[in-house]
Write a protein that holds these residues in place. Structure first.
Motif, PDB file in Angstrom:
ATOM      1  N   ALA A  74      36.227 -47.336  -6.881  1.00  0.00           N
ATOM      2  CA  ALA A  74      36.715 -47.264  -7.944  1.00  0.00           C
ATOM      3  C   ALA A  74      35.914 -46.117  -8.938  1.00  0.00           C
ATOM      4  O   ALA A  74      34.945 -46.619  -9.392  1.00  0.00           O
ATOM      5  N   ALA A  75      36.580 -45.146  -8.721  1.00  0.00           N
ATOM      6  CA  ALA A  75      36.252 -43.862  -9.479  1.00  0.00           C
ATOM      7  C   ALA A  75      36.356 -44.202 -11.166  1.00  0.00           C
ATOM      8  O   ALA A  75      35.715 -43.819 -11.767  1.00  0.00           O
ATOM      9  N   ASN A  76      36.923 -45.341 -11.428  1.00  0.00           N
ATOM     10  CA  ASN A  76      36.814 -45.779 -13.089  1.00  0.00           C
ATOM     11  C   ASN A  76      35.927 -46.698 -13.374  1.00  0.00           C
ATOM     12  O   ASN A  76      35.656 -47.237 -14.422  1.00  0.00           O
ATOM     13  N   GLY A  77      35.021 -47.115 -12.236  1.00  0.00           N
ATOM     14  CA  GLY A  77      33.997 -47.997 -12.524  1.00  0.00           C
ATOM     15  C   GLY A  77      34.589 -49.573 -12.520  1.00  0.00           C
ATOM     16  O   GLY A  77      33.512 -50.530 -13.010  1.00  0.00           O
ATOM     17  N   ALA A  78      35.605 -49.776 -11.827  1.00  0.00           N
ATOM     18  CA  ALA A  78      36.137 -51.195 -12.070  1.00  0.00           C
ATOM     19  C   ALA A  78      35.258 -52.069 -11.339  1.00  0.00           C
ATOM     20  O   ALA A  78      34.797 -51.671 -10.276  1.00  0.00           O
ATOM     21  N   ARG A  79      35.074 -53.386 -11.898  1.00  0.00           N
ATOM     22  CA  ARG A  79      34.237 -54.252 -11.203  1.00  0.00           C
ATOM     23  C   ARG A  79      35.423 -55.271 -10.675  1.00  0.00           C
ATOM     24  O   ARG A  79      34.918 -56.291 -10.227  1.00  0.00           O
ATOM     25  N   ILE A  80      36.620 -55.225 -11.018  1.00  0.00           N
ATOM     26  CA  ILE A  80      37.736 -56.316 -10.886  1.00  0.00           C
ATOM     27  C   ILE A  80      38.755 -55.592  -9.874  1.00  0.00           C
ATOM     28  O   ILE A  80      39.241 -54.578 -10.290  1.00  0.00           O
ATOM     29  N   VAL A  81      39.073 -56.322  -8.756  1.00  0.00           N
ATOM     30  CA  VAL A  81      40.168 -55.654  -7.721  1.00  0.00           C
ATOM     31  C   VAL A  81      41.211 -56.586  -7.675  1.00  0.00           C
ATOM     32  O   VAL A  81      40.985 -57.945  -7.628  1.00  0.00           O
ATOM     33  N   LEU A  82      42.441 -56.210  -8.026  1.00  0.00           N
ATOM     34  CA  LEU A  82      43.640 -57.125  -7.867  1.00  0.00           C
ATOM     35  C   LEU A  82      44.414 -56.679  -6.790  1.00  0.00           C
ATOM     36  O   LEU A  82      45.113 -55.450  -6.645  1.00  0.00           O
ATOM     37  N   LEU A  83      44.494 -57.599  -5.778  1.00  0.00           N
ATOM     38  CA  LEU A  83      45.191 -57.209  -4.527  1.00  0.00           C
ATOM     39  C   LEU A  83      46.735 -57.834  -4.890  1.00  0.00           C
ATOM     40  O   LEU A  83      47.103 -58.849  -4.512  1.00  0.00           O
ATOM     41  N   ALA A  84      47.557 -56.920  -5.115  1.00  0.00           N
ATOM     42  CA  ALA A  84      48.810 -57.204  -5.691  1.00  0.00           C
ATOM     43  C   ALA A  84      49.971 -57.159  -4.596  1.00  0.00           C
ATOM     44  O   ALA A  84      50.942 -57.926  -5.137  1.00  0.00           O
TER      45      ALA A  84
END
Length: 138
Positions: A74-84
């Motif tokens: 996560a290059a944006n530092g995301a701590r949430i991933v949504l498997l769409a």
């Protein structure tokens, strides 16, 4: 939930994450689905949009929402991933993983639910998108 409904269900989740000051990684294997997700984020509300970009660009770190074809750092530092796309992938480096699924992937989602129930330290929640909002179930 049909695939189109899953895409409509995604923007409220992304908006809630952004409102809470969180960043998000959205994963969908098919290019056409990633495009529909992007369009849904741009047109979420008539007076606003949810800023986002496709992973792998020069501005990834600045994007509150990144859309990727598979699990990538996560290059944006995301701590949430949504498997769409209803496909479970092993998740590492995130605080929260959300799995959107429809009728076609419901059986696989049940298997994921059972598998995650066997893991130590995993907290599971099930919500259903009903009439434009998320409702806790079970």
């Amino acid at each position: 939930m049909a695939q189109g409904e899953a895409i409509l269900a995604l923007p409220p989740l992304a908006a809630a994450a952004m409102k809470a000051g969180q960043r998000m990684m959205v994963v969908a294997g098919e290019a056409a689905q990633r495009q529909r997700i992007s369009e849904a984020l741009w047109s979420y509300r008539p007076t606003s949009f949810l800023a986002h970009g496709q992973a792998g660009g020069e501005q990834d770190a600045a994007q509150p929402i990144l859309i990727a074809p598979d699990m990538v750092p996560a290059a944006n530092g995301a701590r949430i991933v949504l498997l769409a796309d209803g496909q479970w992938r092993e998740v590492e480096g995130y605080d929260r993983a959300l799995l959107l699924f429809g009728e076609a992937t419901r059986g696989a989602a049940r298997g994921v639910w059972s598998m995650l129930g066997q893991r130590e330290g995993v907290e599971r929640h099930f919500h259903e998108f009903v009439e434009g909002r998320w409702v806790a179930r079970g």
